[in-house]
Design a protein around this motif. Sequence first.
Motif, short mmCIF file in Angstrom:
data_model
loop_
_atom_site.label_atom_id
_atom_site.label_comp_id
_atom_site.label_asym_id
_atom_site.label_seq_id
_atom_site.Cartn_x
_atom_site.Cartn_y
_atom_site.Cartn_z
N LYS A 26 0.81 -1.23 0.00
CA LYS A 26 0.00 0.00 0.00
C LYS A 26 0.84 1.27 0.00
O LYS A 26 0.33 2.36 -0.23
N ARG A 29 3.68 3.93 4.41
CA ARG A 29 4.74 4.60 5.16
C ARG A 29 5.42 5.70 4.35
O ARG A 29 5.58 6.82 4.86
N GLU A 55 10.38 2.25 3.68
CA GLU A 55 9.68 1.17 2.97
C GLU A 55 10.58 -0.08 2.89
O GLU A 55 10.10 -1.21 2.97
N HIS A 64 10.97 -11.27 6.94
CA HIS A 64 11.38 -12.07 8.10
C HIS A 64 10.16 -12.57 8.89
O HIS A 64 10.16 -13.69 9.39
N MET A 70 9.00 -17.70 12.23
CA MET A 70 8.19 -16.60 12.80
C MET A 70 6.71 -16.92 12.54
O MET A 70 6.19 -17.85 13.10
N GLN A 135 8.32 -7.15 18.07
CA GLN A 135 8.22 -8.48 17.44
C GLN A 135 8.69 -9.55 18.42
O GLN A 135 8.10 -10.64 18.49
N THR A 158 4.17 -2.17 15.61
CA THR A 158 3.49 -1.49 14.50
C THR A 158 3.61 0.03 14.56
O THR A 158 3.99 0.67 13.57
N GLN A 195 -3.11 -1.72 13.33
CA GLN A 195 -2.91 -3.12 13.73
C GLN A 195 -4.25 -3.77 14.08
O GLN A 195 -4.50 -4.92 13.71
N ASP A 198 -5.92 -4.65 11.00
CA ASP A 198 -5.24 -5.81 10.42
C ASP A 198 -5.72 -7.09 11.11
O ASP A 198 -5.95 -8.11 10.44
C1 GRG Z 1 13.16 -8.05 13.09
C2 GRG Z 1 13.49 -10.48 12.49
C3 GRG Z 1 12.66 -9.30 12.55
C4 GRG Z 1 11.45 -9.31 12.12
C5 GRG Z 1 10.64 -8.16 12.22
C6 GRG Z 1 8.38 -6.51 13.11
C7 GRG Z 1 8.28 -7.66 12.20
C8 GRG Z 1 9.32 -8.64 11.99
C9 GRG Z 1 7.24 -7.91 11.52
C10 GRG Z 1 6.14 -7.13 11.62
C11 GRG Z 1 5.15 -7.68 10.64
C12 GRG Z 1 3.87 -7.22 10.97
C13 GRG Z 1 2.71 -8.12 10.67
C14 GRG Z 1 3.73 -6.03 11.48
C15 GRG Z 1 2.50 -5.44 11.84
C16 GRG Z 1 2.30 -4.22 11.03
C17 GRG Z 1 1.49 -4.51 9.82
C18 GRG Z 1 0.03 -4.54 9.97
C19 GRG Z 1 2.12 -4.72 8.67
C20 GRG Z 1 1.47 -4.78 7.35
O1 GRG Z 1 1.61 -3.47 6.84
P1 GRG Z 1 0.84 -2.99 5.52
O2 GRG Z 1 -0.59 -3.42 5.61
O3 GRG Z 1 1.58 -3.84 4.42
O4 GRG Z 1 1.10 -1.54 5.35
P2 GRG Z 1 1.79 -3.50 2.87
O5 GRG Z 1 2.05 -4.83 2.24
O6 GRG Z 1 0.56 -2.85 2.33
O7 GRG Z 1 2.99 -2.60 2.80
#
Ligand code: GRG
Length: 256
Positions: A26, A29, A55, A64, A70, A135, A158, A195, A198
């Motif tokens: 999307k 950020r 980004e 990751h 994970m 995380q 998040t 979040q 989500d």
């Molecule tokens: C540091 C090893 C290591 C891993 C980091 C922090 C983390 C892993 C992962 C976070 C992944 C996650 C599900 C974060 C929550 C924030 C979130 C809802 C991410 C999805 O963001 P969008 O919807 O994605 O903006 P797009 O694909 O649209 O950019």
Amino acid sequence: MRKYTCDLSKNDVNDAMKYSLFSDGKRLRPALVYQTAKLFGKDDENIDRLAAAIEMIHTYSLIHDDLPCMDNDDMRRGKPSCHKAFGETAAVLAGDGLLNLAFETLLGGDHSEQYFKAISFIASCSGVFGMIGGQAVDVFSQKVCDEETLDFLTENKTSKLIMACVGSACIYCGGSSDKLDALLTFAENFGKAFQAADDLLDEEEDENLNFIKIFGRDGTEKRIEELNKAAKKAMTVFDNAEFFNELCDYNAARKR
Ligand code: GRG
């Protein structure tokens, strides 16, 4: 010049980085970086660097996060996740590569004090006292199920990277501390609402702590309204914050 046995510009890791970075995200950020800079009437190459680097950090975190160790997700941004397309080893290195490339990109900008402070803010938001720390709580506290832990992990996992977007742009643009506080309050609340939305969209039964487990579906929708209200209130110090207000409404209704 040393001779390498393989061409480093043509390998799976490079392709995996491009595959994930240029897939259909999307771009929320980068948009927040540009819109924050716009509040201060600024748009230059350093802003591009902040937006692109965040980004890249976001994309590395998704690569990751999808790994089998994970969240073990097969799909991301409408196509096979990085490790499904390129294998686990390339995916780990692609994530590492994007994180490093983010800071290479940032360090290619000017060397002004304000820009340096902006970079430093991004580093702290994305590190162990920010996104990585959140995380870690997420993956290592699976038996904990209380609102305080949810709040802590959401703020870090998040909100912190969203705070990095508005905070780094504000710091670089020389915004006052009142304006920085307002933007960070917006980002903290909007990030939690993001979040929560989500979690509502996630159809899979999640082992990890999430908004639905604490508030239920109706309660989560109500929580999004409360968080949006706090996010919008913070932005009243600006007289041109339409994008930020509309973003809250978009998030409450989003379908992906
Ligand atoms: C540091 C090893 C290591 C891993 C980091 C922090 C983390 C892993 C992962 C976070 C992944 C996650 C599900 C974060 C929550 C924030 C979130 C809802 C991410 C999805 O963001 P969008 O919807 O994605 O903006 P797009 O694909 O649209 O950019």
